[in-house]
Design an enzyme around this catalytic site. Sequence first.
Site, PDB file in Angstrom:
ATOM      1  N   HIS A 293      42.222   3.224 -36.441  1.00  0.00           N
ATOM      2  CA  HIS A 293      41.463   2.086 -36.887  1.00  0.00           C
ATOM      3  C   HIS A 293      40.364   1.048 -36.494  1.00  0.00           C
ATOM      4  CE1 HIS A 293      44.908   2.751 -39.529  1.00  0.00           C
ATOM      5  NE2 HIS A 293      45.407   3.875 -38.586  1.00  0.00           N
TER       6      HIS A 293
ATOM      7  N   HIS B  78      49.715  12.666 -37.436  1.00  0.00           N
ATOM      8  CA  HIS B  78      50.032  12.748 -36.507  1.00  0.00           C
ATOM      9  C   HIS B  78      51.609  12.802 -36.202  1.00  0.00           C
ATOM     10  CE1 HIS B  78      51.273   8.724 -38.954  1.00  0.00           C
ATOM     11  NE2 HIS B  78      50.559   8.227 -38.339  1.00  0.00           N
TER      12      HIS B  78
ATOM     13  N   GLY C 263      56.463   9.314 -37.823  1.00  0.00           N
ATOM     14  CA  GLY C 263      56.250   8.645 -39.533  1.00  0.00           C
ATOM     15  C   GLY C 263      56.048   9.807 -40.344  1.00  0.00           C
TER      16      GLY C 263
ATOM     17  N   ASP D 155      44.327   7.770 -33.372  1.00  0.00           N
ATOM     18  CA  ASP D 155      44.898   6.330 -33.893  1.00  0.00           C
ATOM     19  C   ASP D 155      45.009   4.723 -33.754  1.00  0.00           C
ATOM     20  OD1 ASP D 155      46.573   5.072 -36.472  1.00  0.00           O
ATOM     21  OD2 ASP D 155      48.379   5.641 -35.846  1.00  0.00           O
TER      22      ASP D 155
ATOM     23  N   ALA E 269      52.682   1.037 -32.677  1.00  0.00           N
ATOM     24  CA  ALA E 269      51.851   0.103 -33.445  1.00  0.00           C
ATOM     25  C   ALA E 269      50.268   0.823 -32.950  1.00  0.00           C
ATOM     26  CB  ALA E 269      51.470  -1.022 -33.485  1.00  0.00           C
TER      27      ALA E 269
END
Length: 383
Positions: free
Chosen positions: A60, A215, A219, A272, A307
């Site tokens: 990200h 991942h 999640g 990530d 996060a």
Amino acid sequence: MTFYIKADRYLLESQEVFNQYIEVVDGRFGSFADTVPPNAEVVDWTGYTIAPGLFDTHIHGINGYDIMDGTKDAAKKISEAILPLGVTRYLPTTLTSSKADLDKAIATVAEAVREGLPGAQSEGIFLEGPYFTEKHKGAQNPQYFCDPDLREFQHWQELSGGTIVKIALAPERDGALEFIRRVSEEDVLVSLAHTDASYDCCCAAVDVGARDFVHLFNGMSGLHHRDPGVAGAALTNSRAFAELICDGYHVHPDIAVLASRVKDDKLVLITDCMRAGLMPDGHYHLGEFPVVMQQDGVARTEAGSLAGSTLKLIDGVANLHRWSDKPLYEIWHRASLSPAKSLGRETEMGSIARGKLADYVVLDDELVVQATAVAGEMKYRKV
């Protein structure tokens, strides 16, 4: 342009090669040789190891920038920041947000790529969301969760100039299986993520074209011996890749090793990483969520959820190598060749082989990056 690289060791797909030269012709690898022609140009890395460039298919942001900033500068700065970390290819990754913010992020990334990225090169955009479910939302904003919409996706694909190559979704959402079938036919990699789908639902998604789980263990519903869940589907389905964050926080080291043994070359190491990567501890944002990065670089939302990460991909490689009994060349390719395979790019990149793009990293004995080249061009060299 033709030149030769000289090094003590090369990490190949299934072995190591020692004390050789390798030819580079017009940005692609040629053959290995014991000697070179008279007056040939030689880039001498005696005392070092040459490995293929790393490929981060899920990132990200880093160094204070995020793809969801919606600026060309963010994509370019991320491209620069990951180059000294040995990454030569990456997928700029969005996250669940408003349609307006996603429109802006997608359009500006595409424009930045057209103008030219200064460091690691984009191999396409990864849409992480917004077609998720709330139970395993992580740091995705459930306010924007919705069912898959093919017209909406086609709108984003047009904005991107046809460069969206991967999308993550929850297969239990209404219309998901037909959506998966349609976009998979367009050579978009469909990943299952932020989902509470049943094992059978995940298997049905793979049957219609999904080929990746995002991942692993995070999640998603976990593994139980009577209810395999999403994690069980990821581990047992030989047609699908599984992405893993090897920072020691998202997944216990012993479970990471187990996943590596089960998935073999269909394990893809990712970061990530979010904007706090390479930054000091403090307060940041992942999309619209405030997050706090504390000791050891662990970023969490105010509710306590992880996060993203601040992991460097090369550290993920080093961690899994240290935790497992596997040779470095095998683990390294989980972060270079396996990502390329997941996207169908393995004939072009991901390993040191004749005809492939000459993306390579120069390493010392401590796996510290000394230099990084993209398509044969030296883009970074440690001073």
